[in-house]
Scaffold this motif. Structure first.
Motif, short mmCIF file in Angstrom:
data_model
loop_
_atom_site.label_atom_id
_atom_site.label_comp_id
_atom_site.label_asym_id
_atom_site.label_seq_id
_atom_site.Cartn_x
_atom_site.Cartn_y
_atom_site.Cartn_z
N ALA A 42 0.81 -1.22 0.00
CA ALA A 42 0.00 0.00 0.00
C ALA A 42 0.85 1.27 0.00
CB ALA A 42 -0.93 0.00 1.21
N GLY A 43 2.19 1.12 0.01
CA GLY A 43 3.05 2.30 -0.09
C GLY A 43 3.84 2.67 1.15
N ALA A 44 3.67 1.95 2.24
CA ALA A 44 4.43 2.27 3.46
C ALA A 44 5.92 1.98 3.23
CB ALA A 44 3.92 1.45 4.64
N ARG A 45 6.76 2.85 3.77
CA ARG A 45 8.21 2.65 3.68
C ARG A 45 8.69 2.07 5.00
NH1 ARG A 45 11.30 4.17 -0.09
NH2 ARG A 45 12.97 4.88 1.28
N LEU A 46 8.84 0.77 5.00
CA LEU A 46 9.25 0.05 6.20
C LEU A 46 10.57 -0.67 5.95
CD1 LEU A 46 5.77 -1.53 7.02
CD2 LEU A 46 6.85 0.41 8.19
N ARG A 47 11.31 -0.90 7.01
CA ARG A 47 12.54 -1.70 6.95
C ARG A 47 12.35 -2.86 7.92
NH1 ARG A 47 16.72 1.83 9.15
NH2 ARG A 47 14.99 2.81 10.20
N ALA A 48 12.99 -3.98 7.64
CA ALA A 48 12.79 -5.15 8.49
C ALA A 48 14.08 -5.92 8.69
CB ALA A 48 11.73 -6.06 7.89
N CYS A 49 14.17 -6.53 9.85
CA CYS A 49 15.25 -7.44 10.20
C CYS A 49 14.59 -8.73 10.67
CB CYS A 49 16.09 -6.82 11.32
SG CYS A 49 17.54 -7.77 11.80
N ILE A 50 14.99 -9.84 10.07
CA ILE A 50 14.34 -11.11 10.41
C ILE A 50 15.39 -12.11 10.88
CG2 ILE A 50 14.40 -12.02 8.05
CD1 ILE A 50 11.44 -13.02 8.73
N GLY A 51 15.04 -12.86 11.90
CA GLY A 51 15.96 -13.82 12.49
C GLY A 51 16.09 -15.09 11.67
N ARG A 52 17.09 -15.88 12.05
CA ARG A 52 17.30 -17.17 11.38
C ARG A 52 16.02 -17.98 11.41
NH1 ARG A 52 22.50 -17.99 14.51
NH2 ARG A 52 23.96 -16.82 13.23
N GLU A 53 15.76 -18.63 10.31
CA GLU A 53 14.58 -19.48 10.17
C GLU A 53 13.29 -18.72 10.48
OE1 GLU A 53 15.30 -23.01 12.44
OE2 GLU A 53 17.24 -23.32 11.49
N GLN A 54 13.33 -17.40 10.33
CA GLN A 54 12.19 -16.52 10.54
C GLN A 54 11.56 -16.71 11.92
OE1 GLN A 54 9.60 -16.55 7.10
NE2 GLN A 54 11.28 -15.99 5.75
N SER A 55 12.43 -16.87 12.93
CA SER A 55 11.97 -17.09 14.30
C SER A 55 11.55 -15.79 14.99
CB SER A 55 13.05 -17.79 15.12
OG SER A 55 14.22 -16.99 15.15
N TRP A 56 12.01 -14.66 14.46
CA TRP A 56 11.59 -13.36 14.97
C TRP A 56 11.65 -12.34 13.85
CZ3 TRP A 56 15.40 -9.71 14.49
CH2 TRP A 56 16.72 -10.14 14.50
N LEU A 57 10.94 -11.24 14.05
CA LEU A 57 10.87 -10.18 13.04
C LEU A 57 10.77 -8.85 13.75
CD1 LEU A 57 10.37 -9.14 10.10
CD2 LEU A 57 7.94 -9.65 10.47
N ILE A 58 11.59 -7.90 13.31
CA ILE A 58 11.49 -6.51 13.78
C ILE A 58 11.23 -5.65 12.54
CG2 ILE A 58 12.65 -4.54 14.85
CD1 ILE A 58 14.37 -6.55 16.39
N VAL A 59 10.21 -4.83 12.60
CA VAL A 59 9.86 -3.92 11.50
C VAL A 59 10.02 -2.50 12.01
CG1 VAL A 59 8.09 -3.21 9.86
CG2 VAL A 59 8.23 -5.61 10.58
N LEU A 60 10.79 -1.70 11.27
CA LEU A 60 11.04 -0.31 11.64
C LEU A 60 10.37 0.62 10.65
CD1 LEU A 60 14.05 -1.96 11.94
CD2 LEU A 60 14.41 0.11 13.25
N GLY A 61 9.92 1.78 11.13
CA GLY A 61 9.30 2.75 10.25
C GLY A 61 8.66 3.87 11.04
N ASP A 62 7.97 4.74 10.31
CA ASP A 62 7.23 5.82 10.96
C ASP A 62 6.11 5.21 11.79
OD1 ASP A 62 8.77 7.85 9.83
OD2 ASP A 62 7.49 7.97 8.05
#
Length: 136
Positions: A42-62
């Motif tokens: 939808a146009g949001a400008r987000l950045r993400a860091c994901i852990g090994r095997e996608q065990s965790w996720l951090i999403v940064l943004g406004d």
């Protein structure tokens, strides 16, 4: 060999930190990833860091663009460390940054400190790539 540990106490903040990120681990990652992908589409400008095997996720943004998932935790910056917006660690985050960097081998990366959990990875610089964030 025993894993190193940190002994922390948490208290409720009088004034919440501004939200800069949202984190999820375990089963909550699926819902947070789904909402992140919808917002990016939808146009949001987000950045993400994901852990090994996608065990965790951090999403940064406004704050207005951050995704939502039931069970995820909103984080704000405190002393160069992401911590829950409503909680304050003791010792303070300023004193914890260096030990956490050594503990996680993330000298210039992203560190999120939550009760009972430390998440660390490279600080994402580029917007979310939907292909990379898609389930594997």
């Amino acid at each position: 060999m025993n894993a190193p540990s940190l002994s922390l106490r948490w208290r409720r903040r009088d004034d919440p930190l501004p939200a800069a990120a949202v984190a999820a681990s375990g089963a909550v990652v699926v819902e947070l990833r789904t909402d992140t992908l919808m917002r990016v589409t939808a146009g949001a400008r987000l950045r993400a860091c994901i852990g090994r095997e996608q065990s965790w996720l951090i999403v940064l943004g406004d704050p207005a663009d951050l995704p939502w998932a039931d069970g995820a935790v909103y984080l704000g910056w405190d002393g160069g460390v992401l911590v829950p917006t409503l909680a304050q660690p003791w010792p303070c985050a300023d004193l914890l940054r260096e030990p956490l960097c050594r503990l996680t081998d993330q000298q210039a990366g992203l560190i999120a400190l939550l009760p009972g959990l430390v998440l660390a990875g490279p600080l994402p610089q580029e917007p979310v790539d939907p292909v990379r964030l898609a389930p594997s």
